[in-house]
Design a protein around this motif. Structure first.
Motif, PDB file in Angstrom:
ATOM      1  N   SER A  55       0.831  -1.193   0.000  1.00 41.78           N
ATOM      2  CA  SER A  55       0.000   0.000   0.000  1.00 41.78           C
ATOM      3  C   SER A  55       0.871   1.250   0.000  1.00 41.78           C
ATOM      4  O   SER A  55       2.093   1.186   0.146  1.00 41.78           O
ATOM      5  N   LYS A  56       0.239   2.413  -0.164  1.00 43.98           N
ATOM      6  CA  LYS A  56       1.011   3.662  -0.178  1.00 43.98           C
ATOM      7  C   LYS A  56       1.723   3.879   1.153  1.00 43.98           C
ATOM      8  O   LYS A  56       2.875   4.307   1.179  1.00 43.98           O
ATOM      9  N   LEU A  57       1.026   3.577   2.251  1.00 43.00           N
ATOM     10  CA  LEU A  57       1.642   3.736   3.568  1.00 43.00           C
ATOM     11  C   LEU A  57       2.844   2.819   3.722  1.00 43.00           C
ATOM     12  O   LEU A  57       3.910   3.244   4.188  1.00 43.00           O
ATOM     13  N   GLU A  58       2.673   1.560   3.321  1.00 43.35           N
ATOM     14  CA  GLU A  58       3.786   0.627   3.428  1.00 43.35           C
ATOM     15  C   GLU A  58       4.902   0.972   2.447  1.00 43.35           C
ATOM     16  O   GLU A  58       6.080   0.703   2.700  1.00 43.35           O
ATOM     17  N   THR A  61       6.790   3.559   4.169  1.00 48.89           N
ATOM     18  CA  THR A  61       7.544   2.909   5.241  1.00 48.89           C
ATOM     19  C   THR A  61       8.781   2.206   4.710  1.00 48.89           C
ATOM     20  O   THR A  61       9.863   2.288   5.305  1.00 48.89           O
ATOM     21  N   PHE A  62       8.620   1.518   3.580  1.00 50.40           N
ATOM     22  CA  PHE A  62       9.777   0.837   2.994  1.00 50.40           C
ATOM     23  C   PHE A  62      10.832   1.851   2.542  1.00 50.40           C
ATOM     24  O   PHE A  62      12.041   1.610   2.686  1.00 50.40           O
ATOM     25  N   GLY A  63      10.381   3.000   2.012  1.00 36.44           N
ATOM     26  CA  GLY A  63      11.332   4.046   1.645  1.00 36.44           C
ATOM     27  C   GLY A  63      12.093   4.571   2.850  1.00 36.44           C
ATOM     28  O   GLY A  63      13.312   4.775   2.788  1.00 36.44           O
ATOM     29  N   LEU A  64      11.371   4.777   3.963  1.00 32.29           N
ATOM     30  CA  LEU A  64      12.036   5.212   5.196  1.00 32.29           C
ATOM     31  C   LEU A  64      12.983   4.135   5.709  1.00 32.29           C
ATOM     32  O   LEU A  64      14.054   4.448   6.252  1.00 32.29           O
ATOM     33  N   TRP A 139       3.854  -2.540  13.705  1.00 31.38           N
ATOM     34  CA  TRP A 139       3.985  -1.212  14.331  1.00 31.38           C
ATOM     35  C   TRP A 139       5.194  -1.135  15.257  1.00 31.38           C
ATOM     36  O   TRP A 139       5.820  -0.076  15.396  1.00 31.38           O
ATOM     37  N   SER A 140       5.555  -2.245  15.900  1.00 35.31           N
ATOM     38  CA  SER A 140       6.727  -2.219  16.778  1.00 35.31           C
ATOM     39  C   SER A 140       8.009  -1.971  15.983  1.00 35.31           C
ATOM     40  O   SER A 140       8.915  -1.251  16.432  1.00 35.31           O
ATOM     41  N   HIS A 141       8.088  -2.558  14.787  1.00 33.00           N
ATOM     42  CA  HIS A 141       9.244  -2.316  13.924  1.00 33.00           C
ATOM     43  C   HIS A 141       9.233  -0.877  13.407  1.00 33.00           C
ATOM     44  O   HIS A 141      10.303  -0.294  13.188  1.00 33.00           O
ATOM     45  N   LYS A 142       8.051  -0.331  13.198  1.00 30.67           N
ATOM     46  CA  LYS A 142       7.974   1.062  12.754  1.00 30.67           C
ATOM     47  C   LYS A 142       8.507   2.010  13.833  1.00 30.67           C
ATOM     48  O   LYS A 142       9.173   3.008  13.529  1.00 30.67           O
TER      49      LYS A 142
END
Length: 591
Positions: A55-58, A61-64, A139-142
């Motif tokens: 998804s766009k959010l993920e 997240t992958f970019g970060l 979310w913990s990994h985030k």
């Protein structure tokens, strides 16, 4: 022969086209990356999809995650290459906090932990993409990702502010490691070709496909052409390497004995040093002695002997008071280089009994062992009896109280240089600043004493052409000594003469032909492998598209049927219902 070859070829083709569902591996990957253990226990694995990998959010997240991995790697590499200056960093913190602790090692461990954590998450994500899975980071990994980003950015900013010259060290390190970093980067990009090609050919969105391929190819081209901008003095023709730089023990051999003590200088001589470096100040009653710091807190037991004078300047003590202090026990208790354990019992006892060393004893040792000497000379504070005569008093010791020859002394202090030359013209005038050549020659400078961050092969050659040699301080790591060697530096001040003396050739030394061969072969092999990977995925997806004739969507999921299966179903339906030209849906489902 031909009759058996064709079936084998068809069997091989079928195996290549078959999508193997590595359920245990996918279950483990999804569990570690997204903590989706329960969902994976049902045995469901994502079917072939034409959607985006996340998804766009993920996607953000992958970019970060990728950015955090790069930042953590930069910080880890930056701090790893700063090892040459760990001792200075730890003693800088001693001045701020009042106690000694190996903060440099702690920071290195923290940097390693965060990089390992983020790198593992990136590896898990790449493996999931290679298996055709969508990304759902827990979310913990985030939270861990944001923490890693924050610490990496904050630590880099703080170190850049307090210790900006270390960025110069980082740039210098590229001169010796860049060919090997290029090799590692090309290998990494080649491995990434598999998931990139897989996602590229499975997406319907032309925008996403173009974005993925464009970014990948841009990075690949930059990486392939990066050696064009590489300069390294250690890439040189055979027979052009000069002799190894002479070694000057920095405050003696501080890894083997307490700094600025007679034992430290004797250890430096035993290790093969060609010269000795120290720091000189004047006691209240006019005795020059060796002490680097402004106070006595770090390297003596002044807290125990003179508890009310702990913060008093070292030059405000009389020589009798200085002689009463112990200048070696701190070395065994603090163990600044983690080397005290290597000393024998007798050496440990001797180190524990060291006292403050006078300039006269230091110079006499240099005279007896035929060592060059160089020292910083600190002017006493206001109110000191020798504030205006500190240079004359030091010259008296050199000329009248020891047997050292003036030509053995590299005179570094810039104050009253003309007077010094008049009083003792045999001293080797040394400058601590990289001044214009005309000014250096006008002051009769014969040697430059510069920080290693000023290293430049071109300037070293220019100064040497004017009969001015170069000494760099403080170089203790073999890679940095190798770079100085390849740059034509004539001598270095070091904390580790016992390590550098045994080097027979610079590290990372290679000829231009070897460098170009490694570069070209690496890029060509990588390019061939990447092209083969993309061709394989293109062929595989094309064949699968040819085999797939349609999709029937039911409540329980999407089912793909091959031509051969559909033909069989059609035949069965026609046989059972001659008047019905359309196969029954229930029959297809059951089949």
């Amino acid at each position: 022969m031909a009759s058996t070859f064709a079936p084998r070829l068809q069997g091989l083709r079928a195996k290549v086209l078959r999508r193997h569902q590595h359920r245990p591996l996918v279950w483990l990957l999804l569990g570690l990356y997204g903590c989706r253990w329960r969902r994976c226990e049902t045995g469901s694995v994502q079917a072939r999809t034409r959607d985006c990998c996340c998804s766009k959010l993920e996607g953000v997240t992958f970019g970060l995650l990728a950015a955090a991995c790069c930042l953590a790697l930069v910080f880890l590499y930056f701090w790893g290459q700063a090892k040459n200056d760990y001792n200075d960093f730890d003693w800088f913190n001693f001045g701020l906090l009042g106690f000694w602790f190996p903060w440099s090692a702690v920071l290195l461990v923290i940097a390693g932990i965060f990089f390992t954590y983020v790198a593992v998450l990136v590896l898990l994500a790449v493996c999931l993409l290679s298996e055709g899975q969508k990304l759902y980071l827990h979310w913990s990994h985030k939270i861990g990702l944001l923490l890693s980003l924050t610490i990496s950015i904050a630590a880099t900013a703080v170190l850049s502010n307090l210790w900006s010259q270390e960025w110069r060290t980082l740039l210098l390190s590229f001169q010796v490691t860049a060919p090997y970093l290029h090799l590692g980067g090309v290998l990494l990009m080649t491995l990434l070709a598999w998931p990139v090609a897989l996602q590229f050919f499975r997406m319907n969105s032309r925008v996403l496909r173009g974005l993925i391929l464009g970014v990948y190819l841009a990075l690949l081209v930059v990486l392939y052409m990066l050696p064009l901008g590489l300069y390294s003095p250690c890439i040189k023709d055979k027979g052009t390497l000069g002799s190894a730089p002479a070694l000057i023990g920095h405050r003696g051999a501080p890894m083997l004995a307490p700094e600025n003590t007679l034992m430290a200088f004797e250890k430096a001589v035993e290790a093969g040093s060609d010269g000795l470096e120290t720091d000189v100040t004047i006691s209240y009653d006019g005795i020059p002695f060796l002490m680097h710091d402004q106070t006595l807190q770090r390297t003596t037991n002044v807290r125990e002997v003179f508890p009310n004078l702990t913060d008093t300047a070292a030059s405000m003590f009389t020589w009798a008071e200085l002689e009463s202090l112990n200048a070696g026990a701190w070395f065994l208790s603090d163990d600044p280089f983690s080397t005290a354990g290597s000393l024998s019992a007798d050496e440990r006892q001797r180190a524990a009994d060291q006292s403050v060393c006078s300039l006269r004893s230091f110079l006499q040792l240099a005279a007896d062992t035929n060592q060059l000497v160089i020292f910083d000379l600190y002017r006493p504070p206001r109110g000191h009896p020798f504030r205006d005569a500190w240079i004359q008093r030091t010259l008296e010791v050199i000329q009248n109280e020891t047997t050292i020859r003036s030509s053995q002394v590299l005179w570094l202090p810039s104050d009253l240089r003309s007077l010094v030359q008049e009083l003792d013209p045999e001293l080797q005038q040394t400058s601590g600043s990289r001044l214009p050549l005309e000014e250096l020659q006008g002051n009769n400078i014969v040697k430059l004493n510069l920080h290693y961050s000023s290293m430049s092969a071109r300037l070293t050659r220019e100064y040497f052409a004017a009969n001015i040699t170069t000494n760099l301080y403080v170089i203790s790591q073999p890679w940095l000594y190798s770079l100085a060697w390849c740059s034509g530096v004539h001598s270095v001040t070091t904390n580790a003469p016992q390590i550098l003396r045994v080097m027979r050739t610079p590290q990372f030394l290679m000829t231009p032909d070897d460098f170009y061969l490694m570069w070209i072969l690496t890029d060509l092999l990588s390019l061939v492998l990447i092209v083969l990977i993309f061709l394989f995925h293109w062929w595989r997806e094309r064949e699968l598209d040819y085999c797939i004739v349609g999709k029937v969507t039911l409540e329980n999921g999407t089912y793909s049927k091959f031509k051969t299966e559909m033909s069989d179903i059609w035949s069965v339906s026609s046989a059972n219902s001659p008047t019905n030209t359309t196969p029954n849906l229930a029959t297809i489902t059951e089949h």
